[in-house]
Structure formats: C-alpha cells, structure tokens
Design a protein around this motif. Structure first.
Motif, PDB file in Angstrom:
ATOM      1  N   SER A 373       0.831  -1.192   0.000  1.00 56.01           N
ATOM      2  CA  SER A 373       0.000   0.000   0.000  1.00 56.01           C
ATOM      3  C   SER A 373       0.872   1.251   0.000  1.00 56.01           C
ATOM      4  O   SER A 373       1.992   1.256   0.495  1.00 56.01           O
ATOM      5  CB  SER A 373      -0.926  -0.007   1.212  1.00 56.01           C
ATOM      6  OG  SER A 373      -0.179  -0.226   2.381  1.00 56.01           O
ATOM      7  N   THR A 374       0.348   2.312  -0.602  1.00 55.86           N
ATOM      8  CA  THR A 374       1.009   3.609  -0.586  1.00 55.86           C
ATOM      9  C   THR A 374       0.183   4.543   0.299  1.00 55.86           C
ATOM     10  O   THR A 374      -0.843   4.143   0.846  1.00 55.86           O
ATOM     11  CB  THR A 374       1.105   4.180  -2.002  1.00 55.86           C
ATOM     12  OG1 THR A 374      -0.225   4.459  -2.444  1.00 55.86           O
ATOM     13  CG2 THR A 374       1.738   3.183  -2.958  1.00 55.86           C
ATOM     14  N   THR A 375       0.622   5.774   0.398  1.00 52.63           N
ATOM     15  CA  THR A 375      -0.127   6.698   1.254  1.00 52.63           C
ATOM     16  C   THR A 375      -1.111   7.543   0.451  1.00 52.63           C
ATOM     17  O   THR A 375      -1.771   8.412   1.002  1.00 52.63           O
ATOM     18  CB  THR A 375       0.840   7.627   2.003  1.00 52.63           C
ATOM     19  OG1 THR A 375       1.746   8.187   1.041  1.00 52.63           O
ATOM     20  CG2 THR A 375       1.629   6.878   3.041  1.00 52.63           C
ATOM     21  N   ASP A 376      -1.225   7.282  -0.840  1.00 56.73           N
ATOM     22  CA  ASP A 376      -2.152   8.053  -1.668  1.00 56.73           C
ATOM     23  C   ASP A 376      -3.591   7.668  -1.313  1.00 56.73           C
ATOM     24  O   ASP A 376      -3.922   6.495  -1.242  1.00 56.73           O
ATOM     25  CB  ASP A 376      -1.873   7.760  -3.150  1.00 56.73           C
ATOM     26  CG  ASP A 376      -2.435   8.842  -4.038  1.00 56.73           C
ATOM     27  OD1 ASP A 376      -3.646   9.128  -3.918  1.00 56.73           O
ATOM     28  OD2 ASP A 376      -1.671   9.411  -4.846  1.00 56.73           O
ATOM     29  N   PRO A 379      -8.129   5.384  -4.367  1.00 56.46           N
ATOM     30  CA  PRO A 379      -8.054   3.921  -4.331  1.00 56.46           C
ATOM     31  C   PRO A 379      -7.208   3.358  -5.459  1.00 56.46           C
ATOM     32  O   PRO A 379      -6.476   2.381  -5.260  1.00 56.46           O
ATOM     33  CB  PRO A 379      -9.509   3.480  -4.477  1.00 56.46           C
ATOM     34  CG  PRO A 379     -10.317   4.655  -4.069  1.00 56.46           C
ATOM     35  CD  PRO A 379      -9.515   5.874  -4.377  1.00 56.46           C
ATOM     36  N   GLU A 380      -7.284   3.963  -6.647  1.00 60.58           N
ATOM     37  CA  GLU A 380      -6.543   3.386  -7.765  1.00 60.58           C
ATOM     38  C   GLU A 380      -5.034   3.582  -7.608  1.00 60.58           C
ATOM     39  O   GLU A 380      -4.252   2.922  -8.275  1.00 60.58           O
ATOM     40  CB  GLU A 380      -7.032   3.953  -9.098  1.00 60.58           C
ATOM     41  CG  GLU A 380      -6.957   5.456  -9.250  1.00 60.58           C
ATOM     42  CD  GLU A 380      -8.232   6.161  -8.782  1.00 60.58           C
ATOM     43  OE1 GLU A 380      -8.871   5.668  -7.826  1.00 60.58           O
ATOM     44  OE2 GLU A 380      -8.580   7.199  -9.356  1.00 60.58           O
ATOM     45  N   ARG A 381      -4.658   4.516  -6.726  1.00 58.72           N
ATOM     46  CA  ARG A 381      -3.218   4.723  -6.503  1.00 58.72           C
ATOM     47  C   ARG A 381      -2.775   4.285  -5.118  1.00 58.72           C
ATOM     48  O   ARG A 381      -1.634   4.475  -4.734  1.00 58.72           O
ATOM     49  CB  ARG A 381      -2.869   6.195  -6.670  1.00 58.72           C
ATOM     50  CG  ARG A 381      -3.178   6.678  -8.062  1.00 58.72           C
ATOM     51  CD  ARG A 381      -2.512   7.983  -8.321  1.00 58.72           C
ATOM     52  NE  ARG A 381      -2.945   8.508  -9.604  1.00 58.72           N
ATOM     53  CZ  ARG A 381      -2.353   9.484 -10.233  1.00 58.72           C
ATOM     54  NH1 ARG A 381      -1.302  10.055  -9.698  1.00 58.72           N
ATOM     55  NH2 ARG A 381      -2.800   9.913 -11.396  1.00 58.72           N
ATOM     56  N   ALA A 382      -3.702   3.746  -4.339  1.00 54.33           N
ATOM     57  CA  ALA A 382      -3.366   3.401  -2.955  1.00 54.33           C
ATOM     58  C   ALA A 382      -2.577   2.110  -2.863  1.00 54.33           C
ATOM     59  O   ALA A 382      -2.124   1.733  -1.800  1.00 54.33           O
ATOM     60  CB  ALA A 382      -4.648   3.286  -2.128  1.00 54.33           C
ATOM     61  N   LEU A 402     -10.799  -4.842  -6.161  1.00 53.72           N
ATOM     62  CA  LEU A 402     -10.744  -3.496  -6.704  1.00 53.72           C
ATOM     63  C   LEU A 402     -10.697  -3.599  -8.219  1.00 53.72           C
ATOM     64  O   LEU A 402      -9.876  -4.340  -8.765  1.00 53.72           O
ATOM     65  CB  LEU A 402      -9.490  -2.793  -6.181  1.00 53.72           C
ATOM     66  CG  LEU A 402      -9.421  -1.284  -6.414  1.00 53.72           C
ATOM     67  CD1 LEU A 402     -10.471  -0.595  -5.567  1.00 53.72           C
ATOM     68  CD2 LEU A 402      -8.038  -0.767  -6.044  1.00 53.72           C
ATOM     69  N   LEU A 403     -11.583  -2.872  -8.882  1.00 54.10           N
ATOM     70  CA  LEU A 403     -11.567  -2.895 -10.340  1.00 54.10           C
ATOM     71  C   LEU A 403     -10.427  -2.013 -10.838  1.00 54.10           C
ATOM     72  O   LEU A 403     -10.135  -0.972 -10.249  1.00 54.10           O
ATOM     73  CB  LEU A 403     -12.894  -2.386 -10.897  1.00 54.10           C
ATOM     74  CG  LEU A 403     -13.997  -3.429 -11.091  1.00 54.10           C
ATOM     75  CD1 LEU A 403     -14.358  -4.093  -9.780  1.00 54.10           C
ATOM     76  CD2 LEU A 403     -15.213  -2.799 -11.726  1.00 54.10           C
ATOM     77  N   HIS A 463     -16.557   0.503  -8.347  1.00 54.49           N
ATOM     78  CA  HIS A 463     -15.090   0.517  -8.196  1.00 54.49           C
ATOM     79  C   HIS A 463     -14.546  -0.700  -7.453  1.00 54.49           C
ATOM     80  O   HIS A 463     -13.342  -0.908  -7.405  1.00 54.49           O
ATOM     81  CB  HIS A 463     -14.653   1.800  -7.479  1.00 54.49           C
ATOM     82  CG  HIS A 463     -13.256   2.202  -7.820  1.00 54.49           C
ATOM     83  ND1 HIS A 463     -12.709   3.381  -7.457  1.00 54.49           N
ATOM     84  CD2 HIS A 463     -12.288   1.563  -8.493  1.00 54.49           C
ATOM     85  CE1 HIS A 463     -11.461   3.470  -7.900  1.00 54.49           C
ATOM     86  NE2 HIS A 463     -11.195   2.363  -8.534  1.00 54.49           N
ATOM     87  N   GLY A 464     -15.439  -1.504  -6.858  1.00 52.78           N
ATOM     88  CA  GLY A 464     -14.920  -2.680  -6.152  1.00 52.78           C
ATOM     89  C   GLY A 464     -16.049  -3.537  -5.641  1.00 52.78           C
ATOM     90  O   GLY A 464     -17.228  -3.171  -5.734  1.00 52.78           O
ATOM     91  N   TRP A 465     -15.678  -4.699  -5.142  1.00 53.03           N
ATOM     92  CA  TRP A 465     -16.647  -5.629  -4.556  1.00 53.03           C
ATOM     93  C   TRP A 465     -16.228  -5.953  -3.144  1.00 53.03           C
ATOM     94  O   TRP A 465     -15.046  -6.202  -2.887  1.00 53.03           O
ATOM     95  CB  TRP A 465     -16.719  -6.940  -5.352  1.00 53.03           C
ATOM     96  CG  TRP A 465     -17.168  -6.842  -6.776  1.00 53.03           C
ATOM     97  CD1 TRP A 465     -16.396  -7.046  -7.872  1.00 53.03           C
ATOM     98  CD2 TRP A 465     -18.478  -6.559  -7.252  1.00 53.03           C
ATOM     99  NE1 TRP A 465     -17.151  -6.895  -9.008  1.00 53.03           N
ATOM    100  CE2 TRP A 465     -18.438  -6.598  -8.661  1.00 53.03           C
ATOM    101  CE3 TRP A 465     -19.697  -6.270  -6.635  1.00 53.03           C
ATOM    102  CZ2 TRP A 465     -19.548  -6.359  -9.453  1.00 53.03           C
ATOM    103  CZ3 TRP A 465     -20.800  -6.038  -7.419  1.00 53.03           C
ATOM    104  CH2 TRP A 465     -20.730  -6.085  -8.814  1.00 53.03           C
TER     105      TRP A 465
END
Lengths: 467, 207
Positions: A373-376, A379-382, A402-403, A463-465
């Motif tokens: 995981s990153t700190t962004d 969600p698409e960049r996390a 996550l899609l 964006h996700g399930w």
C-alpha cells in the motif's frame, strides 16, 4: 604440502565431444594444409585403426567416412581455464600445466575430508562435466604431474614415499628437459630412480643447471615456482552449433550444458548469478539477446537451465542460430536460503523463491508480484506492485476486490448500505478525484463499492466488490 | 451347520463386503467461521485438499469466506498464492481483514497456464494456501489439483461458476454460495461426513 594433479590428456577431444556429441568416428587434425596429421581421435575412430600422429591422407585411405575437425588451440585453452575455475572450488592454489591442472589440497582436506573423499569429489565433478581425467597426489606439484602421467589414482602422501614412487618412472614420462630425455638413454639411464642416484656434479657439467632444477622441483628441494591461476570476474562461454538451428528445441541440449558449466563456475567462486545474457548469434554478426533476470542470486545448474529455457521458449527466432553465447557479468555473493530446523513443510519442498522464478520463467517477468500500500488516498493509486510493500492502515472500510478502472453500475438502482465517504483529492497532479463512495447492494445480491458525483445519488460508478 | 467356512476364505473370495467406518480427515484448518466449522466433518477446511467454492456472481462474499484463514496463515508467515484473480485484490481491504500482504503472491497467468501455475504452487510445498479462478477446468484437471494439494500439503481453493454444480468433482469439499433470496452457504459435498441438509446462513457467519 600435498598437490594433486588432474591429467587431461583428452582435453581437446572431450571439449569437442561436448559440443558435438557423436558416436561416429571423429578426429581432430592439425598442421599445414598439405600435411594434416591427427592429433586426437575418439574411440570409434581408434577402433577403425586411426591413431594420433597419422597423416590425414593415410587415415582417409583406411576409413572412408569420418569427421575431421581442425584442432583449435584457443578453444582447448578456454576449456583448460574453465576446468581450472572448477578446480578452484577445492583450493585457492591452482595452476595450469600442459594438459593438466595441479592444485594444493593439504589444507582443503580439513574442509572436504580425507584424500579418498576429496579424490572422489574431484572425479565426480570432472566426470560430470564430461572430461576424461587421471588423478594423482604427491607432495610436489611436478611429482603429482609425473605420477598422473604414468598411472591413475596413485596417492603419495609423504616425501620418503615419493622417492620410492618415482624410482620406476620411465624417462619419457618424467617431464625433465628434452635434451636430457634424449641423451640419458644413450648412457644406459632408463628411469627416474637412476637419474636421482647420479652424482649432481656430473649432471650439472653435462646438462647444465636446468636439469638439476627440474629434479629439485620434482623432489621438493626447490619451490615449484608455478604461476597461480586466478578465476576471471565474468563468465563468458560461447558454443558454436553443429549446423544452423531454426527451432528452439535444438538449442536445449547446448543450453543445458552451458547452464551446468555456469553452475560449476559459480560453485568454484562460491558465488551466484542474478542476471545473465543469452546471445543467439545469427549470420553476418546479427544476434538476438535473451536477458535472464532473477529475483535473487541462484547457482543451481538445473534451476538456471529451467529459467533460461523458459525465457528462450518465448523467443521467436528471426534467423537460424549459429552459436550460443552466455555472458554473466554480475556475479553477486550467494547466500543459501536458511530454513527452520523444525520445518513443517514436506522434505522435498521447493523454496518459494525458486517457485517464483519458475513461474516467471514461463509466464513472464511481470507475471508474479506482490502488492503493497502507498499513502495516496485515491483507491486506484493506494496500492502498487512492491517487493516489500509498506503497511498503511486505512480507517474507512475498503472492499476486497478493486476494479482496475471504475465502470458504470448498470441495472436497477442499488440499495445503499453505508456511506457516503467523501474523497476530494489529487488536485496537485492533475488526476483530481472528487467522489462520494457508498457501500451498496445490487439487485443480484452482490455488495459493491460504488461512487457518484458529490451530492448526487445516481450515475453510479462501480469501483470494487466486498467479496 | 456342518460346513464350517473360515472367515478368511470368504474375505479372500471377495464375496463379503466389509463396511468401513468413514475416515474422518484430521483437520487443523479452522475456517474462522464458527457456524461453518460446526457442520464440516473436519471441523474446518479439509487439510491438504481441494475445496471448491461455487458462486452465482462475483462479489457475493467468496473472499469473506476464506480471508480469516488467509489472515491466520499469513500472520504465521506462511505463503499464500493467488492465481489469476478476476479483479485486483484491494490491499487496504485485505489488510482490514487481517491479511499480511507481504506474504501474498499474485500470479497473472494466461488462461491456458492457470491450471499449470496452480499445480506448480500446490506441488511446491512452500505455499500454505493457493486460490485459483480457472475458467475451464474439467474433472481431470481438478483431480490433478487435488493430488498436487495432497503432495504439497497445501490448501487449494478453486472458485468457479455455480453452473458447474451439476458436474461431478473430485474436490474434498464443495460449497455453494447463494446471494438471493438471502445470503447463505450450502455444503454440497464433504468428504468424510454426511452432507448437511440445511444451508449455513451467511448472516450468521459473521457471528
């Protein structure tokens, strides 16, 4: 001091047979074009009556069909150095002698065990590489060389026994200066024992100090003065193929040999390889490079072969291949993976590192990865592909799937279970996100993570399930 | 009663069928869901075996079913491999469920290599659990995975569409997830025990 000598009298032929394994008659020829002579012949050629020293024209009269290959001094030299690198595994004092390798093993026996065991290990290594050899051990390097020339497997462990062992060695095999070997039989001197018994003064007057120096080196009264071999820092092996190869399956056999050679070299260095290059050479100096990159240094021959083959299978050969060239420049230290003494895994378990390499070799370098995981906050960049990802805990609920890209959520209007969670960020890098995230339930009963523009509850983007 | 037939002769002639007590597989892999553990004969996932999970659609709770197990395994520093998942695993979401993502390897494999990659991971013996989403897997392919799981002492989870329910499967455990009318879980096959006649409600799973 205890030196062992590995006599490689068939070095040229064995090196050639590694390249072109054949059971038919095969000879190596050397000399001027009009007077070619045989310098080495394989077993089936010898059975047909061909022998070393024979003229090629005489051989052709004896046998109608055999292969005659020019003797290449450079390739023999390369094999010689390669085998020295293999022997370097057992001792730091390795020297090259004509058709032989000598190494000092008195201290090596502390690590590898007594002489019979070390002898067996050396033989297994050389036989595994396909080189015929004769082994002998003696307190001096030159004596070991002489004993290996005379017979196989002789081990003389003390200086007193050495004199006795050298007694019966015929002059022709004594590796003394040539003028002495030529002149001494005329004086009735036929073996080394007789030479050693002669008064030194007389020998010096007749043959000069050269002969006495050679005798002293043989007995150990004078240091051997050999130049020590130092293994090169890069591995570079080139194999010319028998004919032009158009499909990969014909490259597998030489590739396996090369991988084994690389492994033997790495074992000698006590190192590993993380990155190497397989160069397929075509006609007119063109080549195709197949880089092989590993996640961690490896040195096991079978593994290196498997990883290289996996890469090679994906290559489409643009032209026929004439030669294979393996180049390894980065040779980092190799640290064997530690394992628990009370490991619960099955005994034949493949370590996870090797499993990942095996999968990468077949599926591609990017096919196996871990996510961190990153700190962004987007969600698409996390999350990102990371070998050892950071652990950053997200306080708000996140889905488990996550899609890759949000898609419109079709169908009847979903039932909202939780939300909204306002996300308004990313204004600094042009990918501004301004969304209200909800946990919703779709009509088929799935729990989804969807967003819509702030303040609205329509135009759902999935964006996700929450699977 | 004058003809005395030794019992061993009858047994050797294979005319007598001997009933065997069903061997209950010893299991040490709790699912993390008490209601589910209670109905499974091994008290959890069948160890070193293939478990098949059949779904009506993605996102109906299939990961919630296995995440407690993955959390337990990764926290004891065992490796977990996910082969060609339909979506990217959301790191934040998995971490919230207690999974240590540093122990999770993700493999992107083309469709024809999914089964090969899964088998390699199972057979290697270095993976505690392998999750796979094969699109096309027949009876023989699943049997290979079952054998590989037994060889490598790993938990194998295969996620497939519900339409495969009618086909026989060599999996040791088959679970069917149902989203409607209410979320529940049917045990369709479990080796070593009778199949429960009632579904396990998913709502109660949470407890």
């Amino acid at each position: 001091m205890l030196w062992t000598c590995i006599n490689l009298s068939h070095l040229a032929m064995d090196g050639m047979l590694r390249r072109r394994p054949t059971t038919g008659p095969l000879v190596l020829v050397d000399g001027p074009v009009n007077a070619r002579t045989i310098v080495s012949a394989n077993e089936s050629a010898q059975a047909a009556g061909l022998h070393v020293g024979q003229r090629l024209s005489a051989a052709q009269a004896l046998l109608s069909k055999f292969e005659a290959i020019p003797y290449e001094r450079e390739s023999v030299d390369r094999w010689h150095r390669f085998l020295a690198a293999v022997a370097y595994r057992y001792s730091s004092e390795v020297s090259l002698l004509p058709h032989a390798i000598v190494l000092e093993v008195s201290r090596s026996m502390g690590l590898f065990g007594p002489w019979p065991r070390l002898d067996a290990m050396l033989r297994a290594d050389f036989a595994g590489l396909g080189f015929r050899h004769r082994l002998a051990a003696a307190p001096t390097a030159h004596a070991a060389q002489v004993l290996a020339t005379v017979s196989d497997g002789q081990a003389v462990l003390s200086v007193d026994a050495l004199r006795h062992a050298l007694q019966r060695v015929p002059l022709a095999k004594s590796s003394l200066p040539a003028n002495a070997i030529a002149a001494l039989p005329g004086m009735g001197i036929r073996n080394l024992g007789q030479v050693l018994a002669l008064p030194r003064d007389g020998l010096r007057r007749r043959f000069g100090t050269e002969l006495l120096d050679a005798l002293d080196r043989l007995i150990g009264d004078r240091p051997s003065g050999l130049e020590l071999y130092r293994p090169p820092d890069t591995f570079d092996l080139r194999i010319e193929l028998l004919h032009e190869v158009e499909n990969q399956s014909a490259l597998i056999f030489p590739l396996r040999r090369m991988a084994d050679d690389l492994a033997a070299y790495l074992a000698g260095r006590d190192g590993g390889v993380q990155r190497f290059l397989l160069r397929l050479e075509h006609r007119e100096g063109c080549y195709t490079d197949v880089p092989v990159g590993l996640l961690a240094p490896q040195r096991e021959g079978a593994m290196l072969f498997e990883f290289a083959r996996g890469r090679l299978e994906h290559v489409v050969l643009p032209e026929p291949v004439l030669a294979l060239h393996l180049i390894a420049r980065e040779l980092p230290a190799f640290v064997p993976a530690g394992r628990d003494l009370f490991d619960e895994r099955p005994a034949n378990a493949l370590p996870i590192g090797q499993l990942r390499e095996r999968l990468r070799a077949r599926l591609g370098d990017r096919a196996v990865y871990r996510l961190g995981s990153t700190t962004d906050p987007r969600p698409e960049r996390a999350q990102a592909v990371a070998e050892c990802g950071g652990v950053h805990d997200e306080p708000s609920p996140r889905p488990t799937w996550l899609l890759a890209h949000p898609i419109p959520l079709r169908g009847a209007s979903p039932r909202i279970l939780a939300g909204p969670e306002r996300l308004e960020t990313g204004w600094w890098d042009g990918a501004e996100a301004c969304r209200d995230y909800y946990v919703v339930e779709t009509s088929p009963g799935q729990r989804a993570w969807a967003f819509c523009p702030p303040g609205e509850q329509g135009g759902w983007m999935l964006h996700g399930w929450f699977a | 009663m004058n003809a005395v037939v030794p019992l061993s002769a009858l047994l050797d002639a294979r005319q007598v069928w001997r009933g065997r007590a069903p061997e209950v597989p010893a299991g040490d892999q709790p699912t993390g869901w008490r209601a589910l553990d209670a109905v499974l004969p091994a008290g959890g996932w069948p160890d070193a075996s293939l478990s098949e999970i059949l779904l009506p659609a993605d996102g109906v709770g299939e990961l919630r079913l296995v995440l407690p197990t993955l959390a337990r395994l990764t926290r004891s520093r065992r490796n977990v491999v996910i082969v060609s998942p339909p979506y990217a695993p959301c790191v934040a979401g998995w971490q919230q469920q207690g999974v240590d993502m540093r122990q999770v390897d993700i493999i992107e494999a083309p469709e024809k290599d999914v089964l090969w990659a899964t088998e390699q991971c199972l057979r290697s013996g270095s993976c505690a659990a392998v999750l796979a989403w094969p699109r096309q897997a027949d009876d023989r392919a699943l049997r290979r995975l079952q054998v590989a799981a037994a060889t490598g002492q790993a938990l194998a989870f295969v996620f497939r569409d519900r339409s495969h329910l009618s086909n026989a499967s060599p999996a040791a455990l088959r679970l069917e997830l149902e989203a409607l009318p209410r979320p529940q879980l049917w045990v369709r096959k479990c080796r070593g025990g009778a199949v429960p006649t009632r579904p396990v409600p998913l709502a109660r799973l949470a407890g």
